[in-house]
Design a protein around this motif. Structure first.
Motif, mmCIF file in Angstrom:
data_model
loop_
_atom_site.group_PDB
_atom_site.id
_atom_site.type_symbol
_atom_site.label_atom_id
_atom_site.label_comp_id
_atom_site.label_asym_id
_atom_site.label_seq_id
_atom_site.Cartn_x
_atom_site.Cartn_y
_atom_site.Cartn_z
ATOM 1 N N GLY A 176 -37.711 -8.955 7.012
ATOM 2 C CA GLY A 176 -38.237 -9.754 8.122
ATOM 3 C C GLY A 176 -37.143 -10.529 8.840
ATOM 4 N N SER A 177 -36.272 -11.195 8.071
ATOM 5 C CA SER A 177 -35.168 -11.940 8.684
ATOM 6 C C SER A 177 -34.215 -11.006 9.424
ATOM 7 C CB SER A 177 -34.392 -12.708 7.603
ATOM 8 O OG SER A 177 -35.176 -13.740 7.069
ATOM 9 N N THR A 178 -33.968 -9.839 8.823
ATOM 10 C CA THR A 178 -33.083 -8.872 9.466
ATOM 11 C C THR A 178 -33.687 -8.366 10.772
ATOM 12 O OG1 THR A 178 -32.347 -8.205 7.251
ATOM 13 C CG2 THR A 178 -31.762 -6.774 9.080
ATOM 14 N N ALA A 179 -35.000 -8.108 10.769
ATOM 15 C CA ALA A 179 -35.673 -7.660 11.989
ATOM 16 C C ALA A 179 -35.618 -8.737 13.069
ATOM 17 C CB ALA A 179 -37.117 -7.284 11.682
ATOM 18 N N LYS A 180 -35.778 -10.009 12.675
ATOM 19 C CA LYS A 180 -35.714 -11.102 13.645
ATOM 20 C C LYS A 180 -34.315 -11.216 14.244
ATOM 21 C CE LYS A 180 -36.653 -16.051 14.180
ATOM 22 N NZ LYS A 180 -37.221 -17.261 13.546
ATOM 23 N N ALA A 181 -33.304 -11.163 13.397
ATOM 24 C CA ALA A 181 -31.928 -11.233 13.891
ATOM 25 C C ALA A 181 -31.612 -10.062 14.815
ATOM 26 C CB ALA A 181 -30.952 -11.253 12.711
ATOM 27 N N ALA A 182 -32.093 -8.860 14.444
ATOM 28 C CA ALA A 182 -31.828 -7.675 15.258
ATOM 29 C C ALA A 182 -32.472 -7.776 16.633
ATOM 30 C CB ALA A 182 -32.331 -6.431 14.529
#
Length: 656
Positions: free
Chosen positions: A423-429
Motif C-alpha cells: 500500500g505504501s509503495t503504491a501510494k509513493a508510486a
C-alpha cells in the motif's frame, strides 16, 4: 500558569536547538537508544486504500487488454479502412479487395477495390454522402497506387487533398503504431539503457569522476549530432512524394525537437566542468555509496535490480503491443459533413472515442505499474542496506568491526514488502512524481527554509506572504515525497505519511550538523539518469528512421537485423513523435540500476542520523557506523554543515 510558562519555555529551548525544523512534532520526535531494537519488526499493513485503488486500476487494464485483443487489429494503423469500418483485404466481406479508393475525392470516405480504377468505365461506386445522408452513386475516375495501399487521383492537387492528414489523433496513432508494432527493435532500444546503467554502476565504484565526465561528454556530442542529422533528414524526406501531406504534425514538431537536442547538448557539455568541480567532494561520497552496495552482504541488491529491470522491459513490450491494439479499434460514430451547402450527420466508422479514453487510462495504469516497480526496488534496496548497517556489522569491546549477525535479508525484504508495504509503495508510486515536480517549481521562487515569516531577511518574509498557499501546500504535503521515506518504512514499518514525517523531522534536526550525502551527488545523479534515459531515445532515432518494406497483410515495421544494417541508409521515416515516449521508457529501465546510488546515499544518511541521535547527538559516539562511513563524514562533514547552519543563523527567525 507558571508551569504552563515553564513548559512552553522548555519546548522553545529544545526547539531552538534545531534551526531547520518546521514544527514541534519534528523537534520532539527524537530517536531513543532502544528504538533500533524495533528495526525491521513490521507492525501493520500500510495504506490499504491505495493498494485497493492500485488493484482496481490493474483490473481495468486487464479488461482493456481483453477488449484490445477482441476488437483491435494493428493492420488498421497502416492499411485502408472503408467507410463501414471494414479492413480492406482482411475482413471477410472485402478480403478480395485490398486497395482503398476514394469515390468522392472531396471527403475521406473509402471503398475497397481489387485494382485502382483507370477510367470512368471501371465501375460506379456508392457512398452515403448524398442529400440528407442518403447514398449517392458516382462514376470512377483515373487513379494509381501511388502511396501504400491507396488509389490516388492522377491530379496531384486532388491526391494531396485526399492523403493529407487532417487529424492529430490519426498521425499520432500511425507514428506510435510504427514503433509499438516493432517489438524486437523496441527490445534492442531498451537493452541499451539497461546495459549502460549496469556499466555505469560498476564504473562509479572504480572511477566515479571519469565515468560522469565520459557520460556527459558522449551524451552532449550525440545530441548535437542528432540535431544536425534531423535537418539533413528533413531535406531528404521533404522530396519524397506526399511526405509533407502525410506528416504535418511531425514536420511542425521538428524545430522544437531540433532545438531541444541542441539545448540538451549545451547543457550536458556545460555540466562537465561543473561536475568536475562537484566531484572534488562527491568523489568520496560515490566511493562510500558504491562500497556499501558492493558489500558481500548487500550485493544481492544488484541482482534484484537486474531482475526488476528485466521485468520492466518485458512489461514495456507488453504495453506497446496492447496500446497498438487499443489505438486500432474503430467504432460507429456520427460525422458531420457539408453536403450541397447543408450540414448533415452521416453514420460511419472511425477511431473509437471510448477506446481513446481507454488508451489514456491504460497509459496512466502503465505509468503507475512502472513507478510501483521502481519503488519496490527502492524498498528492497533500503531494507537490505538498513539491515546491513544495524545488524550485520557489530563491534567488539576493543571497537573492532566484526562481520557477524544475520544473513543478507533479501527474503525478509521481499516478504515484508509483499506482506505489509504494498500500500505504501503504491501510494509513493502514484504521488511522488507529480509532487516532486510541483515542489521543484515552487522552490524556484521560495527558499527551502522553515519559518520564513519570522526571518530577519526581508526578501524571505515577502516570499512567505506572496507564496503563502504554495508554502503551506509544500509544508503539509509536498515535502514528504522523497526516497528517504522508503528508508524509514523499511526501518520502522510505519504507514507512508507517518514514515515521511518521522524521517523529515530526523533530517531537519540533523541539518547544520550532519550533511545529507545526497546533496553532494544529487545534481550529478539526476543528469546521469537523464543521460542513460536519452540513450534509448538516441538509438530509437537511428533504428526507426530507416525505410520499411512491409508486404500486404503485414504492418510495415523494422526487424532488428534490418534496422541495424540500415543505419547508414537514406531515411524514409522519422520517429520524432515517438522519441519522447522511448525517452521515458529508457528512464524507467536505466533508473532500475542507477537508483542504487541515490538509495545508498539516502539510507546511509538516515541510518547515521539515527545512530548519532540514539548516542545522544554526538557524532563521535555513534554505535553502529562503519569506519569508512565515519571517515567520509569526518572529511565532509563539519565544514559543510557549519556553513549551512551559519547561513541560516544569519537570517534566523526573530525570537529564536
Amino acid at each position: 500558569m507558571s508551569s504552563v510558562t515553564n513548559r512552553a519555555a522548555a519546548r522553545q529551548a529544545v526547539r531552538s536547538q534545531y534551526y531547520f525544523v518546521a514544527n514541534e512534532e519534528e523537534a520532539f520526535s527524537v530517536f531513543g537508544r532502544q528504538e533500533v531494537q524495533d528495526v525491521n519488526r513490521i507492525r501493520q499493513v500500510t495504506d490499504v486504500p491505495y493498494l485497493i485503488l492500485f488493484i482496481l486500476v490493474i483490473i481495468g487494464m486487464i479488461v482493456l487488454e481483453v477488449d484490445s485483443v477482441r476488437y483491435g487489429n494493428v493492420l488498421r494503423l497502416s492499411e485502408p479502412i472503408d467507410f463501414k469500418g471494414r479492413l480492406c483485404g482482411y475482413d471477410e466481406e472485402v478480403k478480395s479487395t485490398p486497395l482503398g479508393y476514394h469515390p468522392n475525392p472531396l471527403n475521406d470516405m473509402i471503398v475497397c477495390v481489387s485494382a485502382c480504377p483507370k477510367t470512368a468505365a471501371d465501375g460506379n461506386f456508392t457512398l452515403p454522402d448524398g442529400p440528407m445522408g442518403k447514398y449517392h452513386t458516382r462514376s470512377a475516375y483515373p487513379t494509381a497506387q501511388i502511396f501504400g495501399q491507396q488509389c490516388l487521383p492522377l491530379d496531384l492537387s486532388l491526391a494531396k487533398l485526399i492523403i493529407s492528414v487532417k487529424s492529430v489523433q490519426t498521425e499520432a496513432y500511425k507514428a506510435l503504431g510504427i514503433i509499438f508494432t516493432a517489438t524486437d527493435v523496441v527490445l534492442l532500444v531498451l537493452l541499451v539503457p539497461f546495459i549502460t546503467s549496469l556499466i555505469y554502476i560498476i564504473a562509479l565504484y572504480v572511477v566515479p569522476t571519469a565515468t560522469t565526465a565520459a557520460a556527459f561528454t558522449t551524451t552532449g556530442i550525440t545530441l548535437a549530432l542528432i540535431a544536425f542529422i534531423m535537418d539533413l533528414d528533413l531535406e531528404v524526406m521533404g522530396g519524397i512524394p506526399l511526405f509533407t501531406e502525410t506528416h504535418p504534425i511531425m514536420l511542425a514538431s521538428h524545430p522544437t525537437m531540433r532545438a531541444s537536442c541542441y539545448i540538451g547538448a549545451l547543457i550536458f557539455l556545460g555540466m562537465i566542468p561543473i561536475t568536475l568541480h562537484d566531484m572534488q567532494r562527491a568523489h568520496a561520497v560515490y566511493k562510500e555509496c558504491m562500497t556499501a552496495i558492493m558489500d558481500p552482504n548487500v550485493m544481492v541488491t544488484i541482482v534484484a535490480s537486474m531482475v526488476l529491470s528485466v521485468a520492466r522491459i518485458y512489461f514495456i513490450l507488453h504495453v506497446c503491443k496492447v496500446l497498438a491494439l487499443l489505438m486500432s479499434i474503430v467504432n460507429p460514430v456520427e460525422v458531420q459533413l457539408q453536403l450541397f451547402g447543408e450540414s448533415h450527420f452521416v453514420r460511419r466508422n472511425a477511431w473509437s472515442p471510448f477506446f481513446l479514453k481507454g488508451t489514456f487510462f491504460y497509459c496512466f495504469g502503465a505509468f503507475w505499474v512502472l513507478e510501483f516497480m521502481s519503488f519496490c526496488n527502492k524498498y528492497v534496496t533500503a531494507q537490505i542496506l538498513c539491515q546491513n548497517y544495524f545488524y550485520l556489522r557489530a563491534r567488539n569491546a576493543q571497537g573492532f568491526e566484526l562481520r557477524s549477525g544475520k544473513t543478507a535479508p533479501i527474503w525478509y525484504a521481499l516478504y515484508s514488502m509483499f506482506r505489509y508495504h504494498l500500500g505504501s509503495t503504491a501510494k509513493a508510486a502514484l504521488l511522488s512524481f507529480p509532487c516532486r515536480s510541483i515542489r521543484a517549481f515552487i522552490l524556484i521562487f521560495v527558499p527551502d527554509r522553515p519559518n520564513l515569516h519570522a526571518s530577519l531577511n526581508q526578501q524571505f518574509r515577502i516570499a512567505y506572504y506572496l507564496f503563502w498557499p504554495l508554502i503551506q501546500f509544500d509544508l503539509r504535503y509536498l515535502r514528504f515525497f522523497k526516497d528517504t521515506v522508503m528508508v524509514m518504512s523499511a526501518l520502522k514499518g510505519y504507514k507512508y505519511m507517518e514514515a515521511a514525517r518521522r524521517v523529515e523531522g530526523l533530517l531537519n534536526r540533523s541539518r547544520g550538523k550532519i550533511p545529507h550525502l545526497n546533496k553532494f551527488t544529487a545534481r550529478t545523479d539526476a543528469m546521469l539518469n537523464i543521460s542513460v534515459g536519452l540513450t534509448s531515445m538516441i538509438w530509437a532515432f537511428f533504428l526507426f528512421r530507416e525505410p520499411r518494406h512491409g508486404r500486404y497483410h503485414e504492418v510495415e515495421h523494422l526487424a532488428m537485423r534490418e534496422s541495424v544494417e540500415g543505419i547508414f541508409r537514406t531515411p524514409e521515416h522519422s520517429p520524432l513523435l515517438a522519441m519522447p515516449v522511448l525517452l521515458f521508457f529508457g528512464q524507467w529501465v536505466g533508473g532500475g540500476m542507477l537508483h542504487l546510488v541515490s538509495m545508498s546515499s539516502c539510507t546511509l544518511t538516515v541510518c547515521y542520523c539515527i545512530d548519532v541521535e540514539m548516542a545522544g547527538g554526538t557524532e563521535t559516539d555513534a554505535l553502529y557506523v562503519p569506519s569508512s562511513l565515519k571517515e567520509t563524514y569526518k572529511d565532509l562533514g563539519g565544514g559543510e554543515s557549519e556553513r549551512e547552519l551559519a547561513e541560516l543563523m544569519a537570517n534566523r527567525p526573530m525570537g529564536m
